[in-house]
Design a protein around this motif. Structure first.
Motif, PDB file in Angstrom:
ATOM      1  N   LEU A   1       0.828  -1.201   0.000  1.00  0.00           N
ATOM      2  CA  LEU A   1       0.000   0.000   0.000  1.00  0.00           C
ATOM      3  C   LEU A   1       0.866   1.257   0.000  1.00  0.00           C
ATOM      4  CD1 LEU A   1      -2.826  -0.949   2.539  1.00  0.00           C
ATOM      5  CD2 LEU A   1      -3.040  -0.655   0.063  1.00  0.00           C
ATOM      6  N   GLU A   2       1.945   1.246   0.779  1.00  0.00           N
ATOM      7  CA  GLU A   2       2.844   2.398   0.814  1.00  0.00           C
ATOM      8  C   GLU A   2       3.462   2.643  -0.551  1.00  0.00           C
ATOM      9  OE1 GLU A   2       4.141   2.038   5.543  1.00  0.00           O
ATOM     10  OE2 GLU A   2       5.424   1.224   3.967  1.00  0.00           O
ATOM     11  N   ASP A   3       3.735   1.562  -1.282  1.00  0.00           N
ATOM     12  CA  ASP A   3       4.327   1.691  -2.606  1.00  0.00           C
ATOM     13  C   ASP A   3       3.333   2.284  -3.604  1.00  0.00           C
ATOM     14  OD1 ASP A   3       6.659   1.196  -4.296  1.00  0.00           O
ATOM     15  OD2 ASP A   3       5.369  -0.234  -5.342  1.00  0.00           O
ATOM     16  N   GLU A   4       2.028   2.103  -3.339  1.00  0.00           N
ATOM     17  CA  GLU A   4       0.995   2.629  -4.232  1.00  0.00           C
ATOM     18  C   GLU A   4       0.557   4.045  -3.847  1.00  0.00           C
ATOM     19  OE1 GLU A   4      -2.262  -0.068  -4.252  1.00  0.00           O
ATOM     20  OE2 GLU A   4      -1.093  -1.769  -4.997  1.00  0.00           O
ATOM     21  N   ALA A   5       1.013   4.524  -2.687  1.00  0.00           N
ATOM     22  CA  ALA A   5       0.552   5.811  -2.188  1.00  0.00           C
ATOM     23  C   ALA A   5       1.255   6.978  -2.887  1.00  0.00           C
ATOM     24  CB  ALA A   5       0.778   5.899  -0.682  1.00  0.00           C
ATOM     25  N   VAL A   6       0.491   8.003  -3.197  1.00  0.00           N
ATOM     26  CA  VAL A   6       1.066   9.240  -3.717  1.00  0.00           C
ATOM     27  C   VAL A   6       1.171  10.274  -2.594  1.00  0.00           C
ATOM     28  CG1 VAL A   6       0.231   8.836  -6.047  1.00  0.00           C
ATOM     29  CG2 VAL A   6      -1.211  10.091  -4.435  1.00  0.00           C
TER      30      VAL A   6
ATOM     31  N   ASP B   1      12.572   6.821  -1.625  1.00  0.00           N
ATOM     32  CA  ASP B   1      13.450   6.914  -2.793  1.00  0.00           C
ATOM     33  C   ASP B   1      12.755   6.712  -4.133  1.00  0.00           C
ATOM     34  OD1 ASP B   1      15.623   7.162  -0.989  1.00  0.00           O
ATOM     35  OD2 ASP B   1      15.693   4.976  -0.777  1.00  0.00           O
ATOM     36  N   ARG B   2      11.584   6.113  -4.119  1.00  0.00           N
ATOM     37  CA  ARG B   2      10.978   5.752  -5.398  1.00  0.00           C
ATOM     38  C   ARG B   2      10.562   6.996  -6.189  1.00  0.00           C
ATOM     39  NH1 ARG B   2       5.435   6.168  -5.126  1.00  0.00           N
ATOM     40  NH2 ARG B   2       4.440   6.013  -3.083  1.00  0.00           N
ATOM     41  N   VAL B   3      10.505   6.819  -7.500  1.00  0.00           N
ATOM     42  CA  VAL B   3      10.105   7.882  -8.414  1.00  0.00           C
ATOM     43  C   VAL B   3       8.875   7.407  -9.183  1.00  0.00           C
ATOM     44  CG1 VAL B   3      10.836   9.284 -10.387  1.00  0.00           C
ATOM     45  CG2 VAL B   3      12.502   8.656  -8.618  1.00  0.00           C
ATOM     46  N   PRO B   4       7.826   8.250  -9.312  1.00  0.00           N
ATOM     47  CA  PRO B   4       7.737   9.611  -8.796  1.00  0.00           C
ATOM     48  C   PRO B   4       7.639   9.659  -7.269  1.00  0.00           C
ATOM     49  CG  PRO B   4       5.629   8.913  -9.704  1.00  0.00           C
ATOM     50  CD  PRO B   4       6.607   7.833 -10.039  1.00  0.00           C
ATOM     51  N   ARG B   5       8.098  10.759  -6.705  1.00  0.00           N
ATOM     52  CA  ARG B   5       8.101  10.908  -5.258  1.00  0.00           C
ATOM     53  C   ARG B   5       6.684  10.962  -4.690  1.00  0.00           C
ATOM     54  NH1 ARG B   5      13.145   9.437  -4.758  1.00  0.00           N
ATOM     55  NH2 ARG B   5      14.739  11.028  -4.946  1.00  0.00           N
TER      56      ARG B   5
ATOM     57  N   ILE C   1      16.182  13.106   7.287  1.00  0.00           N
ATOM     58  CA  ILE C   1      14.977  12.819   6.519  1.00  0.00           C
ATOM     59  C   ILE C   1      14.130  14.084   6.339  1.00  0.00           C
ATOM     60  CG2 ILE C   1      12.776  11.573   6.529  1.00  0.00           C
ATOM     61  CD1 ILE C   1      15.062   9.781   5.854  1.00  0.00           C
ATOM     62  N   GLY C   2      14.068  14.890   7.391  1.00  0.00           N
ATOM     63  CA  GLY C   2      13.260  16.096   7.354  1.00  0.00           C
ATOM     64  C   GLY C   2      13.755  17.127   6.351  1.00  0.00           C
ATOM     65  N   ARG C   3      14.989  16.996   5.892  1.00  0.00           N
ATOM     66  CA  ARG C   3      15.538  17.934   4.902  1.00  0.00           C
ATOM     67  C   ARG C   3      15.148  17.564   3.471  1.00  0.00           C
ATOM     68  NH1 ARG C   3      20.285  17.178   8.332  1.00  0.00           N
ATOM     69  NH2 ARG C   3      20.434  18.956   9.773  1.00  0.00           N
ATOM     70  N   LEU C   4      14.599  16.365   3.281  1.00  0.00           N
ATOM     71  CA  LEU C   4      14.152  15.965   1.944  1.00  0.00           C
ATOM     72  C   LEU C   4      12.965  16.827   1.522  1.00  0.00           C
ATOM     73  CD1 LEU C   4      14.305  12.071   2.340  1.00  0.00           C
ATOM     74  CD2 LEU C   4      16.004  13.563   1.265  1.00  0.00           C
ATOM     75  N   ARG C   5      12.937  17.238   0.267  1.00  0.00           N
ATOM     76  CA  ARG C   5      11.919  18.185  -0.181  1.00  0.00           C
ATOM     77  C   ARG C   5      10.513  17.596  -0.182  1.00  0.00           C
ATOM     78  NH1 ARG C   5      14.213  20.517  -5.692  1.00  0.00           N
ATOM     79  NH2 ARG C   5      14.985  18.374  -5.820  1.00  0.00           N
ATOM     80  N   HIS C   6      10.407  16.275  -0.292  1.00  0.00           N
ATOM     81  CA  HIS C   6       9.072  15.666  -0.336  1.00  0.00           C
ATOM     82  C   HIS C   6       8.651  15.115   1.027  1.00  0.00           C
ATOM     83  CE1 HIS C   6      11.921  12.432  -0.893  1.00  0.00           C
ATOM     84  NE2 HIS C   6      11.000  11.511  -0.735  1.00  0.00           N
TER      85      HIS C   6
END
Length: 270
Positions: free
Chosen positions: A92-97, A148-152, A184-189
């Motif tokens: 489910l996490e992999d399918e989440a946008v 890490d997956r794309v799209p973020r 982790i908190g510094r990641l833009r997404h």
């Protein structure tokens, strides 16, 4: 194994290894010696009771002349290594946008370091065996691919202040965990917020929650209690969770304020 799907995979892999070993005219002890594992490990794998590591399969494939037929099972075995509820949640996490989570008792699983996760599993009662702890920690770390997956995916987290101060695993483990939160908190997404203990209004008093907005537009909730976790799919219940999470985020410190707060807590720990 806690689910039949994973157990069936391990039994099938075990039968294949046994077939190739017997065809090669080797005893279990001889195969173990040739690939660097004990006879008991080979026996347990062949009976489907132990999860073979990738190294085990690669070496067995080479020694037994299986031509890649054992090595190709690594992906299936890797999935079987993780508990079913973890596999289902990871899917489910992999399918989440868009994923949002509020954690009130400890650092959220997706944000945990391996040492922090290990400390949590080590204090479970009834106690886990060391092999079980390894399995759960590996499964939790594997879920981090969501960053890490794309799209973020857009990822937001609200952590209760107490989770930043409770030294689960010891002071050094906590400090490394706080450093990881800052990274982790510094990641833009990714946005991490802190809910201060001194707040007089708090919409999260019913416990931790998670919301997952999927690619098809559907939103699901996920809640956990002492012995059970539950997926929430009823639109009316999901709407309530969305409302609560929105209020929790509004009541918490902003992401920028939260990063400064975590740095402050780290300074107090030195």
């Amino acid at each position: 194994m806690e689910d039949e799907e994973a157990a069936a995979v391990l039994r099938a892999v075990g039968r294949q290894i046994k077939m190739w070993r017997e065809s090669a005219g080797l005893r279990q002890a001889e195969l173990g010696a040739a690939i660097g594992y004990g006879e008991e490990m080979v026996s347990s794998v062949e009976r489907g009771r132990r999860v073979p590591k990738a190294d085990f399969l690669d070496k067995a494939d080479e020694v037994l002349g299986a031509g890649g037929k054992l090595s190709t099972m690594k992906e299936d075995v890797e999935r079987a290594r993780y508990p079913k509820k973890v596999r289902d949640l990871a899917k489910l996490e992999d399918e989440a946008v868009d994923l949002g989570a509020y954690a009130g008792h400890h650092i959220h699983g997706l944000l945990q370091t391996a040492d922090y996760a290990r400390a949590l599993y080590a204090m479970r009662r009834p106690a886990f065996a060391e092999e079980e702890i390894d399995r759960y920690v590996s499964a939790r770390m594997a879920r981090k691919t969501v960053f890490d997956r794309v799209p973020r995916a857009q990822l937001t987290f609200v952590q209760e202040e107490v989770t930043l101060r409770r030294p689960l695993g010891g002071r050094m483990v906590l400090r490394q965990q706080l450093e990881h939160l800052l990274d982790i908190g510094r990641l833009r997404h990714v946005e991490i917020q802190v809910m201060p203990t001194d707040r007089e209004d708090h919409a999260g008093m019913d416990g931790s929650l998670r919301l997952l907005k999927l690619k098809d537009g559907k939103t699901l909730g996920h809640v956990e209690a002492q012995l059970h976790s539950r997926l929430v799919s009823d639109p009316r219940d999901v709407q309530i969770l969305e409302m609560r999470y929105g209020m929790i985020r509004a009541q918490a410190l902003s992401p920028r304020e939260s990063m400064a707060f975590i740095e402050k807590v780290m300074g107090e720990e030195t």
